[in-house]
Design a protein around this motif. Structure first.
Motif, PDB file in Angstrom:
ATOM      1  N   ASN A   1     -50.699 -39.527  20.588  1.00  0.00           N
ATOM      2  CA  ASN A   1     -50.953 -39.725  19.161  1.00  0.00           C
ATOM      3  C   ASN A   1     -52.368 -40.215  18.868  1.00  0.00           C
ATOM      4  OD1 ASN A   1     -48.082 -39.301  18.186  1.00  0.00           O
ATOM      5  ND2 ASN A   1     -47.770 -40.981  19.645  1.00  0.00           N
ATOM      6  N   ARG A   2     -53.242 -40.225  19.870  1.00  0.00           N
ATOM      7  CA  ARG A   2     -54.578 -40.779  19.681  1.00  0.00           C
ATOM      8  C   ARG A   2     -55.356 -39.978  18.627  1.00  0.00           C
ATOM      9  NH1 ARG A   2     -56.299 -40.356  24.562  1.00  0.00           N
ATOM     10  NH2 ARG A   2     -55.439 -42.358  25.216  1.00  0.00           N
ATOM     11  N   GLY A   3     -55.758 -40.667  17.558  1.00  0.00           N
ATOM     12  CA  GLY A   3     -56.529 -40.026  16.500  1.00  0.00           C
ATOM     13  C   GLY A   3     -55.730 -39.722  15.251  1.00  0.00           C
ATOM     14  N   THR A   4     -54.408 -39.933  15.283  1.00  0.00           N
ATOM     15  CA  THR A   4     -53.592 -39.694  14.091  1.00  0.00           C
ATOM     16  C   THR A   4     -53.280 -41.026  13.414  1.00  0.00           C
ATOM     17  OG1 THR A   4     -51.546 -39.694  15.400  1.00  0.00           O
ATOM     18  CG2 THR A   4     -52.586 -37.570  14.975  1.00  0.00           C
ATOM     19  N   ARG A   5     -53.360 -41.018  12.081  1.00  0.00           N
ATOM     20  CA  ARG A   5     -53.222 -42.244  11.308  1.00  0.00           C
ATOM     21  C   ARG A   5     -51.759 -42.579  11.032  1.00  0.00           C
ATOM     22  NH1 ARG A   5     -56.377 -39.238   8.009  1.00  0.00           N
ATOM     23  NH2 ARG A   5     -54.887 -39.421   6.283  1.00  0.00           N
TER      24      ARG A   5
ATOM     25  N   GLY B   1     -53.926 -24.791  25.232  1.00  0.00           N
ATOM     26  CA  GLY B   1     -53.554 -26.182  25.012  1.00  0.00           C
ATOM     27  C   GLY B   1     -53.800 -26.673  23.608  1.00  0.00           C
ATOM     28  N   ARG B   2     -54.058 -25.744  22.677  1.00  0.00           N
ATOM     29  CA  ARG B   2     -54.306 -26.176  21.300  1.00  0.00           C
ATOM     30  C   ARG B   2     -52.991 -26.384  20.566  1.00  0.00           C
ATOM     31  NH1 ARG B   2     -58.535 -23.051  17.704  1.00  0.00           N
ATOM     32  NH2 ARG B   2     -59.904 -24.444  18.905  1.00  0.00           N
TER      33      ARG B   2
ATOM     34  N   TYR C   1     -53.890 -32.250  11.473  1.00  0.00           N
ATOM     35  CA  TYR C   1     -54.658 -32.504  12.686  1.00  0.00           C
ATOM     36  C   TYR C   1     -54.623 -31.312  13.650  1.00  0.00           C
ATOM     37  CZ  TYR C   1     -54.227 -37.340  11.097  1.00  0.00           C
ATOM     38  OH  TYR C   1     -54.274 -38.489  10.350  1.00  0.00           O
ATOM     39  N   ARG C   2     -55.667 -31.278  14.485  1.00  0.00           N
ATOM     40  CA  ARG C   2     -55.749 -30.295  15.566  1.00  0.00           C
ATOM     41  C   ARG C   2     -56.070 -31.026  16.870  1.00  0.00           C
ATOM     42  NH1 ARG C   2     -60.610 -27.703  14.741  1.00  0.00           N
ATOM     43  NH2 ARG C   2     -61.513 -28.738  16.554  1.00  0.00           N
ATOM     44  N   SER C   3     -55.434 -30.564  17.952  1.00  0.00           N
ATOM     45  CA  SER C   3     -55.762 -31.052  19.293  1.00  0.00           C
ATOM     46  C   SER C   3     -56.110 -29.866  20.165  1.00  0.00           C
ATOM     47  CB  SER C   3     -54.569 -31.802  19.901  1.00  0.00           C
ATOM     48  OG  SER C   3     -54.832 -32.125  21.267  1.00  0.00           O
ATOM     49  N   ASP C   4     -57.177 -30.010  20.928  1.00  0.00           N
ATOM     50  CA  ASP C   4     -57.585 -28.953  21.855  1.00  0.00           C
ATOM     51  C   ASP C   4     -57.308 -29.304  23.310  1.00  0.00           C
ATOM     52  OD1 ASP C   4     -58.540 -27.308  19.773  1.00  0.00           O
ATOM     53  OD2 ASP C   4     -60.459 -28.377  19.740  1.00  0.00           O
TER      54      ASP C   4
ATOM     55  N   TRP D   1     -56.554 -36.121  18.933  1.00  0.00           N
ATOM     56  CA  TRP D   1     -56.376 -35.377  17.696  1.00  0.00           C
ATOM     57  C   TRP D   1     -57.569 -35.599  16.771  1.00  0.00           C
ATOM     58  CZ3 TRP D   1     -52.250 -32.132  17.046  1.00  0.00           C
ATOM     59  CH2 TRP D   1     -51.169 -32.293  17.920  1.00  0.00           C
ATOM     60  N   ALA D   2     -57.926 -34.536  16.033  1.00  0.00           N
ATOM     61  CA  ALA D   2     -59.011 -34.608  15.056  1.00  0.00           C
ATOM     62  C   ALA D   2     -58.487 -34.146  13.706  1.00  0.00           C
ATOM     63  CB  ALA D   2     -60.186 -33.737  15.485  1.00  0.00           C
ATOM     64  N   SER D   3     -58.897 -34.835  12.647  1.00  0.00           N
ATOM     65  CA  SER D   3     -58.464 -34.481  11.304  1.00  0.00           C
ATOM     66  C   SER D   3     -59.092 -33.169  10.863  1.00  0.00           C
ATOM     67  CB  SER D   3     -58.851 -35.588  10.323  1.00  0.00           C
ATOM     68  OG  SER D   3     -58.612 -35.175   8.992  1.00  0.00           O
ATOM     69  N   ILE D   4     -58.279 -32.310  10.244  1.00  0.00           N
ATOM     70  CA  ILE D   4     -58.785 -31.046   9.678  1.00  0.00           C
ATOM     71  C   ILE D   4     -58.308 -30.907   8.229  1.00  0.00           C
ATOM     72  CG2 ILE D   4     -59.031 -29.823  11.876  1.00  0.00           C
ATOM     73  CD1 ILE D   4     -56.317 -28.484  11.321  1.00  0.00           C
ATOM     74  N   GLU D   5     -58.144 -32.021   7.537  1.00  0.00           N
ATOM     75  CA  GLU D   5     -57.600 -31.975   6.183  1.00  0.00           C
ATOM     76  C   GLU D   5     -58.662 -31.782   5.105  1.00  0.00           C
ATOM     77  OE1 GLU D   5     -56.773 -36.619   5.207  1.00  0.00           O
ATOM     78  OE2 GLU D   5     -56.037 -35.845   7.116  1.00  0.00           O
TER      79      GLU D   5
END
Length: 361
Positions: free
Chosen positions: A183-187, A215-216, A226-229, A235-239
């Motif tokens: 869950n690293r990076g998700t709020r 692995g995406r 969010y997207r994870s690669d 995880w990185a926000s894509i909102e």
């Protein structure tokens, strides 16, 4: 050989099937099936064509229904869909998935995972997930403590990702013996200030894997998109570019790992309906860097419906079809990758899930 598309629809009053040819301009509706039990998820094994439907509630109990003849006949089983003595009883099946080795998995409420190696006849509890150290601190989301997203790796049957409300994303790489929170990076905006990025406790709404084996992953969360690669490790926000950070379903393009569809709502405490009553499906073709709203054929000005977490899917044809169902019972379809839409079944019960199956006839 001609292709047929079957849209598999779960509803509060059983399962329905809609069939069309590859043009996807006219549809035949059949159902309700599963004796109108509450049905949370309907999926198909793309290799065998077997259809599975999971559901139940406190009154019916949990069960998985099965049809090997495209819905002409059904059987169901709940053998083994129970926790060990002394634990809270399993209320219902929330999600289903077929793994690379043919095993069938079921996510249930209260959150847990079961596996069947005989086509849904009998089930065994994958207790490694509930042995995760965080388990005593898992809290229910609005729909309860549910394991609603099941993402098996398309090649390696030992790799599985799950989404739990409201505990977050967890993954195993050894077939379920051990699990890791990812869950690293998700709020978690509902947590106290300074604790908004916990190791677990996020309210993930939907988790999907992009095609291509890289692995995406994408997730729609209570608190963002969010997207994870890297398989969910980060995880990185894509909102940015979306009208809201809140929504439930997400669906990937069947061939393009950068392609994603989702349906933002107006917010978690503002009614949870289409922003300003204008229905739209948002599409990205660059992994979330940019978004475009697709509205042609969708109701504008009076669309106060919601789309639930498993109620959107794509098919594998060219161009890809996209489908979503609403809590008001309308099923919408696009045969041109979301450019235009038609309501192909306007008066179904509340739609809980949408999946697809393409077969050769």
């Amino acid at each position: 050989m001609a292709q047929q598309v079957i849209v598999l629809v779960g509803t509060r009053k059983g399962a329905f099937l809609l069939a069309s040819d590859s043009a996807r301009r006219s549809w035949e509706l059949r159902g309700p099936f599963c004796e109108t039990w509450p049905t949370n998820h309907v999926v198909a094994d793309s290799q065998s064509g077997t259809i599975y439907a999971g559901g139940g509630n406190e009154w019916f109990g949990p069960a998985v229904w099965k049809s090997t003849d495209l819905g002409a006949s059904w059987s169901h089983s709940s053998q083994g869909l129970a926790y060990e003595a002394g634990q809270a009883p399993v209320k219902s099946v929330w999600s289903l998935a077929v793994a690379a080795d043919g095993s069938l998995y079921a996510g249930v409420e209260p959150a847990g995972l079961f596996r069947s190696t005989d086509g849904g006849i009998s089930w065994s509890h994958i207790d490694g997930l509930q042995k995760h150290p965080s388990r005593p601190e898992w809290n229910p989301g609005g729909a309860g403590l549910i394991l609603h997203s099941l993402v098996p790796d398309p090649v390696d049957a030992k790799k599985i990702w799950v989404g739990i409300s409201a505990a977050g994303v967890f993954a195993t790489e050894d077939g379920g013996t051990t699990w890791e929170a990812r869950n690293r990076g998700t709020r978690a905006d509902f947590m106290p200030e300074g604790q908004n990025y916990p190791e677990f406790g996020q309210c993930v709404h939907c988790l999907v894997m992009a095609p291509g084996g890289g692995g995406r992953l994408y997730q729609q969360n209570h608190c963002g998109m969010y997207r994870s690669d890297d398989g969910g490790r980060n995880w990185a926000s894509i909102e940015e570019g979306l009208p809201s950070s809140f929504g439930f379903p997400a669906a990937v393009h069947p061939r393009d790992p950068d392609g994603l569809y989702l349906i933002p709502l107006n917010g978690d405490i503002k009614g949870r309906f289409m922003p300003e009553g204008n229905a739209a499906v948002y599409r990205t073709r660059d992994a979330g860097a940019n978004w475009e709203a697709r509205r042609t054929g969708l109701p504008q000005g009076s669309a106060y419906f919601n789309v639930l977490r498993q109620a959107m899917a794509t098919d594998t044809l060219e161009p890809a079809g996209v489908y979503f169902g609403t809590n008001a019972g309308g099923l919408y379809a696009s045969n041109d990758e979301g450019e235009s839409w038609d309501c192909v079944a306007p008066h179904l019960p509340t739609i809980t899930s949408v999946e697809t199956l393409v077969i050769e006839r």
